[in-house]
Design an enzyme around this catalytic site. Structure first.
Site, PDB file in Angstrom:
ATOM      1  N   SER A  42       0.781  -1.386  -0.015  1.00  0.00           N
ATOM      2  CA  SER A  42      -0.252  -0.087  -0.118  1.00  0.00           C
ATOM      3  C   SER A  42       0.920   1.205   0.185  1.00  0.00           C
ATOM      4  CB  SER A  42      -0.909  -0.054   1.166  1.00  0.00           C
ATOM      5  OG  SER A  42      -0.016  -0.167   2.366  1.00  0.00           O
ATOM      6  N   GLY A  79      -1.936  -4.314   0.951  1.00  0.00           N
ATOM      7  CA  GLY A  79      -2.012  -5.420   1.869  1.00  0.00           C
ATOM      8  C   GLY A  79      -0.875  -6.554   1.715  1.00  0.00           C
ATOM      9  N   ASN A 108       3.921  -4.804   5.943  1.00  0.00           N
ATOM     10  CA  ASN A 108       2.938  -5.890   6.417  1.00  0.00           C
ATOM     11  C   ASN A 108       3.304  -7.005   7.109  1.00  0.00           C
ATOM     12  OD1 ASN A 108       0.562  -4.290   5.354  1.00  0.00           O
ATOM     13  ND2 ASN A 108       1.102  -4.857   3.258  1.00  0.00           N
ATOM     14  N   ASP A 189      -4.800   7.262   9.885  1.00  0.00           N
ATOM     15  CA  ASP A 189      -4.272   5.862  10.510  1.00  0.00           C
ATOM     16  C   ASP A 189      -3.086   6.388  11.013  1.00  0.00           C
ATOM     17  OD1 ASP A 189      -2.726   5.607   8.184  1.00  0.00           O
ATOM     18  OD2 ASP A 189      -3.832   4.114   7.368  1.00  0.00           O
ATOM     19  N   HIS A 192      -0.069   5.444   6.822  1.00  0.00           N
ATOM     20  CA  HIS A 192       0.167   5.584   5.511  1.00  0.00           C
ATOM     21  C   HIS A 192       0.264   7.135   4.945  1.00  0.00           C
ATOM     22  CE1 HIS A 192      -2.036   1.715   5.425  1.00  0.00           C
ATOM     23  NE2 HIS A 192      -1.347   1.357   4.348  1.00  0.00           N
TER      24      HIS A 192
END
Length: 213
Positions: A42, A79, A108, A189, A192
């Site tokens: 991502s 992801g 991740n 969040d 990101h």
């Protein structure tokens, strides 16, 4: 009908054929450009905003602006772990036959607390498969928040330099250093980067990428 008009009309099909050939040759030349493939997650896929504004697209614009003959392909999927990237790599290599592969994976794995050894094994295999295909590789340093524990976060952070030295590949810096402390450059969040941060990401990565082009 006068002679001039007749000649003009008779020449039109020929002109159209020539124009078509020129266009075809232009596309053929584009196809012959070596490909730079970004294999990421991502952080490279443009998560949370229009992907056309992401650093990978900006990389293509910079390459074009500097008249460098490379076509950038974004093989990033939000992801994805290193295992996912390893699974997808053969098809990407077959389709695009990249000359350069930027490996921007691992975040991740860390955020999910996966085995460091498994992550390292996947990254090494990705590098080796890339090399076997004839592609040169760059590996991007990754880091995770400190709440995963000092031992795990340090092992995770050190993995990328260790692998780069072991496999003799160039590295790209961790590109969130300048961003995580600035909420205006991050999504809500806190993980990101947003669209405003993409220019800074490219500026961080460009010097190392430029050396390989």
């Amino acid at each position: 009908m006068d002679i001039k008009s007749a000649l003009s009309k008779s020449a039109l099909p020929f002109i159209l054929i020539i124009a078509g050939l020129v266009t075809s040759l232009a596309h053929a030349n584009d196809d012959k450009q070596p490909t730079l493939l970004v294999l990421g997650d991502s952080l490279s896929a443009g998560y949370g905003f229009d992907a056309s504004k992401g650093w990978v697209e900006l990389l293509q614009q910079r390459i074009t602006k500097e008249h460098l003959a490379y076509r950038v392909v974004n093989g990033s999927v939000s992801g994805n772990t290193t295992g996912d990237g390893l699974t997808r790599l053969p098809a990407l290599i077959k389709r695009h036959q990249p000359a350069i592969i930027i490996i921007a994976l691992g975040a991740n794995d860390g955020l999910r607390g996966y085995s460091i050894k498994s992550m390292q094994k996947n990254l090494v295999t990705i590098i080796k498969k890339s090399r076997e295909s004839g592609a040169r590789t760059l590996i991007t340093h990754m880091e995770i928040p400190p709440n995963y524990g000092r031992r795990y976060t340090e092992q995770f952070k050190n993995s990328f330099a260790t692998i780069a030295a072991q496999e003799n590949v160039n590295t790209l810096p961790f590109f969130l250093y300048q961003l995580v402390s600035n909420p205006q450059l991050m999504l809500d969040d806190g993980i990101h980067p947003n669209a405003k941060a993409q220019d800074l990401i490219l500026e961080t990565l460009w010097p190392s990428i430029r050396e390989l082009l």
